[in-house]
Write a protein that holds these residues in place. Structure first.
Motif, PDB file in Angstrom:
ATOM      1  N   PRO A   1      -7.821  -8.971  -2.182  1.00  0.00           N
ATOM      2  CA  PRO A   1      -8.768  -8.707  -3.269  1.00  0.00           C
ATOM      3  C   PRO A   1      -9.443  -7.337  -3.116  1.00  0.00           C
ATOM      4  O   PRO A   1      -9.580  -6.832  -2.001  1.00  0.00           O
ATOM      5  CB  PRO A   1      -9.793  -9.829  -3.128  1.00  0.00           C
ATOM      6  CG  PRO A   1      -9.707 -10.258  -1.711  1.00  0.00           C
ATOM      7  CD  PRO A   1      -8.285 -10.007  -1.279  1.00  0.00           C
TER       8      PRO A   1
ATOM      9  N   GLU B   1       3.252  -6.934  -7.342  1.00  0.00           N
ATOM     10  CA  GLU B   1       2.546  -8.176  -7.002  1.00  0.00           C
ATOM     11  C   GLU B   1       1.229  -7.879  -6.275  1.00  0.00           C
ATOM     12  O   GLU B   1       0.202  -8.485  -6.581  1.00  0.00           O
ATOM     13  CB  GLU B   1       3.442  -9.039  -6.108  1.00  0.00           C
ATOM     14  CG  GLU B   1       2.824 -10.379  -5.760  1.00  0.00           C
ATOM     15  CD  GLU B   1       3.761 -11.229  -4.920  1.00  0.00           C
ATOM     16  OE1 GLU B   1       3.351 -11.630  -3.815  1.00  0.00           O
ATOM     17  OE2 GLU B   1       4.900 -11.471  -5.379  1.00  0.00           O
ATOM     18  N   GLU B   2       1.240  -6.940  -5.337  1.00  0.00           N
ATOM     19  CA  GLU B   2       0.023  -6.570  -4.618  1.00  0.00           C
ATOM     20  C   GLU B   2      -1.000  -5.951  -5.573  1.00  0.00           C
ATOM     21  O   GLU B   2      -2.198  -6.243  -5.491  1.00  0.00           O
ATOM     22  CB  GLU B   2       0.344  -5.586  -3.501  1.00  0.00           C
ATOM     23  CG  GLU B   2       1.132  -6.182  -2.360  1.00  0.00           C
ATOM     24  CD  GLU B   2       1.599  -5.141  -1.371  1.00  0.00           C
ATOM     25  OE1 GLU B   2       1.500  -5.410  -0.164  1.00  0.00           O
ATOM     26  OE2 GLU B   2       2.071  -4.060  -1.797  1.00  0.00           O
TER      27      GLU B   2
ATOM     28  N   GLU C   1      -1.230  -6.494  -8.779  1.00  0.00           N
ATOM     29  CA  GLU C   1      -1.714  -7.563  -9.650  1.00  0.00           C
ATOM     30  C   GLU C   1      -2.845  -8.340  -8.975  1.00  0.00           C
ATOM     31  O   GLU C   1      -3.868  -8.612  -9.597  1.00  0.00           O
ATOM     32  CB  GLU C   1      -0.564  -8.521  -9.988  1.00  0.00           C
ATOM     33  CG  GLU C   1      -0.975  -9.724 -10.798  1.00  0.00           C
ATOM     34  CD  GLU C   1      -1.410  -9.396 -12.209  1.00  0.00           C
ATOM     35  OE1 GLU C   1      -2.372 -10.034 -12.688  1.00  0.00           O
ATOM     36  OE2 GLU C   1      -0.805  -8.518 -12.829  1.00  0.00           O
ATOM     37  N   LYS C   2      -2.678  -8.656  -7.700  1.00  0.00           N
ATOM     38  CA  LYS C   2      -3.715  -9.394  -6.966  1.00  0.00           C
ATOM     39  C   LYS C   2      -5.001  -8.589  -6.868  1.00  0.00           C
ATOM     40  O   LYS C   2      -6.096  -9.118  -7.036  1.00  0.00           O
ATOM     41  CB  LYS C   2      -3.227  -9.762  -5.567  1.00  0.00           C
ATOM     42  CG  LYS C   2      -2.210 -10.871  -5.559  1.00  0.00           C
ATOM     43  CD  LYS C   2      -1.765 -11.197  -4.153  1.00  0.00           C
ATOM     44  CE  LYS C   2      -0.687 -12.249  -4.153  1.00  0.00           C
ATOM     45  NZ  LYS C   2      -0.200 -12.537  -2.795  1.00  0.00           N
TER      46      LYS C   2
ATOM     47  N   SER D   1      -6.701  -8.078 -10.429  1.00  0.00           N
ATOM     48  CA  SER D   1      -7.238  -9.293 -11.057  1.00  0.00           C
ATOM     49  C   SER D   1      -8.503  -9.812 -10.380  1.00  0.00           C
ATOM     50  O   SER D   1      -9.067 -10.811 -10.809  1.00  0.00           O
ATOM     51  CB  SER D   1      -6.172 -10.393 -11.061  1.00  0.00           C
ATOM     52  OG  SER D   1      -5.877 -10.798  -9.747  1.00  0.00           O
ATOM     53  N   THR D   2      -8.973  -9.128  -9.361  1.00  0.00           N
ATOM     54  CA  THR D   2     -10.200  -9.507  -8.670  1.00  0.00           C
ATOM     55  C   THR D   2     -11.387  -9.459  -9.640  1.00  0.00           C
ATOM     56  O   THR D   2     -11.509  -8.522 -10.424  1.00  0.00           O
ATOM     57  CB  THR D   2     -10.477  -8.533  -7.500  1.00  0.00           C
ATOM     58  OG1 THR D   2      -9.372  -8.551  -6.626  1.00  0.00           O
ATOM     59  CG2 THR D   2     -11.727  -8.922  -6.740  1.00  0.00           C
TER      60      THR D   2
END
Length: 63
Positions: A2, A42-43, A45-46, A49-50
């Motif tokens: 995050p 993917e990293e 996106e994580k 999206s925090t």
């Protein structure tokens, strides 16, 4: 992983947009460009999206 600050979350969002073709890579600079080069979609996106609430504008960590 995050995001630790609003600025980091916003940079991840910009890098993610470039990776998806929604923004030109040439428009990225600083942290966003570095994230684009070193992180997978993917990293990104994580991190992007925090939730922003409760996060400082910038991480006060001074390494």
């Amino acid at each position: 992983m995050p995001a630790k600050s609003k600025a980091q979350q916003m940079a991840a969002g910009a890098a993610l947009a470039a990776r998806r073709g929604e923004q030109k890579v040439s428009e990225l600079d600083g942290a966003a460009r570095s994230m684009y080069d070193s992180m997978s979609e993917e990293e990104l996106e994580k991190m992007a999206s925090t939730q922003r609430s409760g996060k400082p504008r910038h991480d006060a960590q001074s390494d």
